[in-house]
Design an enzyme around this catalytic site. Structure first.
Site, PDB file in Angstrom:
ATOM      1  N   ASN A  16       0.814  -1.008  -0.144  1.00 22.95           N
ATOM      2  CA  ASN A  16       0.171   0.331   0.186  1.00 22.95           C
ATOM      3  C   ASN A  16       0.631   1.609  -0.551  1.00 22.95           C
ATOM      4  O   ASN A  16       1.720   1.425   0.411  1.00 22.95           O
ATOM      5  CB  ASN A  16      -0.488  -0.011   1.173  1.00 22.95           C
ATOM      6  N   ASP A  18       0.230   4.718  -0.143  1.00 19.70           N
ATOM      7  CA  ASP A  18      -0.406   5.406   0.299  1.00 19.70           C
ATOM      8  C   ASP A  18      -0.027   6.959   1.130  1.00 19.70           C
ATOM      9  O   ASP A  18       0.047   8.016   1.434  1.00 19.70           O
ATOM     10  CB  ASP A  18      -2.102   4.918   1.676  1.00 19.70           C
ATOM     11  N   HIS A  19       0.894   6.243   1.829  1.00 19.74           N
ATOM     12  CA  HIS A  19       1.730   7.369   2.865  1.00 19.74           C
ATOM     13  C   HIS A  19       2.546   7.887   2.008  1.00 19.74           C
ATOM     14  O   HIS A  19       3.559   8.593   2.645  1.00 19.74           O
ATOM     15  CB  HIS A  19       1.662   6.819   3.724  1.00 19.74           C
ATOM     16  N   ARG A  27       4.160  18.803   0.672  1.00 21.09           N
ATOM     17  CA  ARG A  27       4.392  20.115   0.776  1.00 21.09           C
ATOM     18  C   ARG A  27       3.489  20.495  -0.718  1.00 21.09           C
ATOM     19  O   ARG A  27       4.091  22.018  -1.424  1.00 21.09           O
ATOM     20  CB  ARG A  27       5.741  19.754   0.981  1.00 21.09           C
ATOM     21  N   HIS A  52      -5.310   3.223  -1.142  1.00 26.89           N
ATOM     22  CA  HIS A  52      -7.038   3.987  -1.029  1.00 26.89           C
ATOM     23  C   HIS A  52      -6.669   5.499  -1.386  1.00 26.89           C
ATOM     24  O   HIS A  52      -6.390   6.529  -1.033  1.00 26.89           O
ATOM     25  CB  HIS A  52      -6.650   3.374   0.531  1.00 26.89           C
ATOM     26  N   ARG A  54      -8.927   7.599  -1.028  1.00 29.80           N
ATOM     27  CA  ARG A  54     -10.610   8.436   0.140  1.00 29.80           C
ATOM     28  C   ARG A  54     -11.085   9.596  -0.339  1.00 29.80           C
ATOM     29  O   ARG A  54     -10.402  10.106  -1.194  1.00 29.80           O
ATOM     30  CB  ARG A  54      -9.531   8.712   1.486  1.00 29.80           C
ATOM     31  N   ARG A  58      -6.918  12.548   0.923  1.00 30.10           N
ATOM     32  CA  ARG A  58      -5.943  13.597   1.808  1.00 30.10           C
ATOM     33  C   ARG A  58      -4.530  12.636   1.568  1.00 30.10           C
ATOM     34  O   ARG A  58      -3.380  13.367   2.029  1.00 30.10           O
ATOM     35  CB  ARG A  58      -6.116  12.869   3.474  1.00 30.10           C
ATOM     36  N   HIS A  59      -4.232  11.248   0.869  1.00 28.01           N
ATOM     37  CA  HIS A  59      -3.126  10.953   0.943  1.00 28.01           C
ATOM     38  C   HIS A  59      -2.816  10.512  -1.548  1.00 28.01           C
ATOM     39  O   HIS A  59      -2.943  11.471  -2.281  1.00 28.01           O
ATOM     40  CB  HIS A  59      -3.019  10.192   1.297  1.00 28.01           C
ATOM     41  N   GLU A  79      -8.545   0.803  -2.780  1.00 27.05           N
ATOM     42  CA  GLU A  79      -9.620   0.469  -1.551  1.00 27.05           C
ATOM     43  C   GLU A  79     -10.356   1.633  -1.813  1.00 27.05           C
ATOM     44  O   GLU A  79     -10.554   3.033  -1.974  1.00 27.05           O
ATOM     45  CB  GLU A  79      -8.424   0.762   0.327  1.00 27.05           C
ATOM     46  N   THR A 109      -6.433   6.762  10.732  1.00 29.79           N
ATOM     47  CA  THR A 109      -6.688   5.614   9.647  1.00 29.79           C
ATOM     48  C   THR A 109      -7.954   4.493   9.748  1.00 29.79           C
ATOM     49  O   THR A 109      -9.213   5.504  10.145  1.00 29.79           O
ATOM     50  CB  THR A 109      -5.526   4.728   9.151  1.00 29.79           C
ATOM     51  N   THR A 110      -8.431   3.590   9.020  1.00 28.68           N
ATOM     52  CA  THR A 110      -9.434   3.356   8.587  1.00 28.68           C
ATOM     53  C   THR A 110      -9.788   2.155  10.474  1.00 28.68           C
ATOM     54  O   THR A 110      -8.815   1.179  10.280  1.00 28.68           O
ATOM     55  CB  THR A 110      -9.629   2.297   7.782  1.00 28.68           C
ATOM     56  N   GLU A 160     -11.269  -9.378   3.268  1.00 28.18           N
ATOM     57  CA  GLU A 160     -10.037  -9.496   3.669  1.00 28.18           C
ATOM     58  C   GLU A 160     -10.320  -8.570   5.804  1.00 28.18           C
ATOM     59  O   GLU A 160     -11.146  -7.882   6.122  1.00 28.18           O
ATOM     60  CB  GLU A 160      -9.512  -7.916   3.024  1.00 28.18           C
ATOM     61  N   HIS A 203      -4.088  -4.446   7.805  1.00 23.53           N
ATOM     62  CA  HIS A 203      -3.420  -3.108   8.359  1.00 23.53           C
ATOM     63  C   HIS A 203      -3.378  -3.999  10.129  1.00 23.53           C
ATOM     64  O   HIS A 203      -2.973  -4.266  10.746  1.00 23.53           O
ATOM     65  CB  HIS A 203      -5.505  -3.319   9.480  1.00 23.53           C
ATOM     66  N   GLY A 204      -2.328  -2.778  10.147  1.00 25.09           N
ATOM     67  CA  GLY A 204      -0.987  -2.855  11.412  1.00 25.09           C
ATOM     68  C   GLY A 204      -0.055  -3.720  11.078  1.00 25.09           C
ATOM     69  O   GLY A 204       0.765  -3.466  11.955  1.00 25.09           O
ATOM     70  N   GLY A 225       1.559  -1.472   3.892  1.00 23.87           N
ATOM     71  CA  GLY A 225       1.522   0.415   4.357  1.00 23.87           C
ATOM     72  C   GLY A 225       2.977   0.663   4.964  1.00 23.87           C
ATOM     73  O   GLY A 225       3.333   0.850   4.604  1.00 23.87           O
ATOM     74  N   HIS A 226       1.607   1.577   5.659  1.00 23.76           N
ATOM     75  CA  HIS A 226       2.440   2.474   6.856  1.00 23.76           C
ATOM     76  C   HIS A 226       3.406   2.203   7.037  1.00 23.76           C
ATOM     77  O   HIS A 226       4.311   2.534   7.085  1.00 23.76           O
ATOM     78  CB  HIS A 226       1.094   2.701   8.166  1.00 23.76           C
TER      79      HIS A 226
END
Ligand code: PXP
Length: 264
Positions: A16, A18-19, A27, A52, A54, A58-59, A79, A109-110, A160, A203-204, A225-226
């Site tokens: 993932n 996203d981040h 920026r 994802h 959203r 936001r990302h 997602e 986050t979700t 999932e 997730h996580g 991802g994160h």
């Protein structure tokens, strides 16, 4: 021998990105580019790319999704919340897979899984439309058999399992809580597989928590991802993905998806 005949199933890694977009958006401008990260992730061993889009953008942005669809030669897992807007975007790009997630504007986050059982009527037409477009549909749910049954009933092919609670308990050092939650995930994965659903999890997940989830035999894909993007700050993206992949393979020493065709 096929997986159905008893051989262990290969385990895919969906990265993932996203981040990467979160940092870019801090920026404005174009750097760092999540599509470049997706290319690197594929080179480092990702079997697919997850993003994802959203509601508040936001990302990941609409343009990111268009570029990922056009440029990445691995399966894209989009997602998305169950909204008309997201459905229209998904039908435009026809990603390999769509993972339906709950979404609240105020969350970081979700948080928690989708209540498929409580929203069957609203979700069923969305699932139908995506499946008809050739997209594999996944429901992001808690490890709860009732949610699995509801997902199958409305035509989702995949679930999932949300591993966020398991990872939070691990982070808090709550050994018994962690074991209990892992047990729930194991039972739910077996249940989902038993009723004909493909099982993913995510997730996580971190280097520390990935092994136990990767060892669940019914699970065929992890989306991470994160933690990977955070680790990339210290080690670089390719080594971070390589280390995660190695931990998955250690927990589940079976042929990788992309190696299967090479035998013989
Ligand atoms: N799977 C789903 C459905 C998600 O919503 C997310 C977060 O976007 C992930 C996996 C990846 O979670 P993390 O970024 O914590 O690894």
């Amino acid at each position: 021998m096929t997986a159905e005949q008893g051989a262990p199933r290969p385990l895919r890694l969906g990265v993932n990105i996203d981040h990467v977009a979160t940092i870019r958006n801090a920026r404005g401008g174009r750097h760092p580019d999540p599509v470049r990260a997706a290319h690197l992730a594929v080179a480092a061993g990702a079997d697919g790319i997850t993003a994802h889009l959203r509601e508040d953008r936001r990302h990941i942005t609409d343009e990111d999704i268009a570029r990922l669809s056009a440029e990445i030669d691995r399966p894209l897992n989009l997602e998305m919340a169950a909204t008309e807007e997201m459905l229209a975007i998904a039908l435009r790009h026809k990603p390999h897979a769509a993972c339906i997630v709950p979404e609240k504007r105020e969350e970081r986050t979700t948080e928690g899984g989708l209540d498929v059982a409580g929203a069957r009527e609203a979700l069923a037409p969305l699932v139908d439309a995506l499946v008809a477009a050739g997209t594999r549909v996944s429901m992001f749910i808690e490890p709860d058999p009732a949610q699995m049954e509801a997902s199958r009933a409305i035509g989702a092919q995949v679930v999932e399992i949300h591993t966020g609670r398991y990872c939070e308990l691990a982070l808090a050092g709550d050994g018994p809580g962690r074991e209990a939650e892992l047990g729930r995930i194991q039972v739910a994965a077996a249940h989902a597989h038993g009723i004909g659903l493909e099982v993913h999890a995510g997730h996580g997940l971190t280097y520390e928590t990935v092994g136990a989830v990767a060892a669940i035999p019914e699970c065929v894909e992890l989306n991470i991802g994160h933690f990977l993007i955070g680790e990339a700050i210290f080690s670089g993206l390719e080594p971070a993905i390589g280390r995660m992949r190695a931990l998955m393979d250690k927990a589940r020493p079976v042929p990788r998806v992309r190696d299967l065709g090479r035998a013989g």
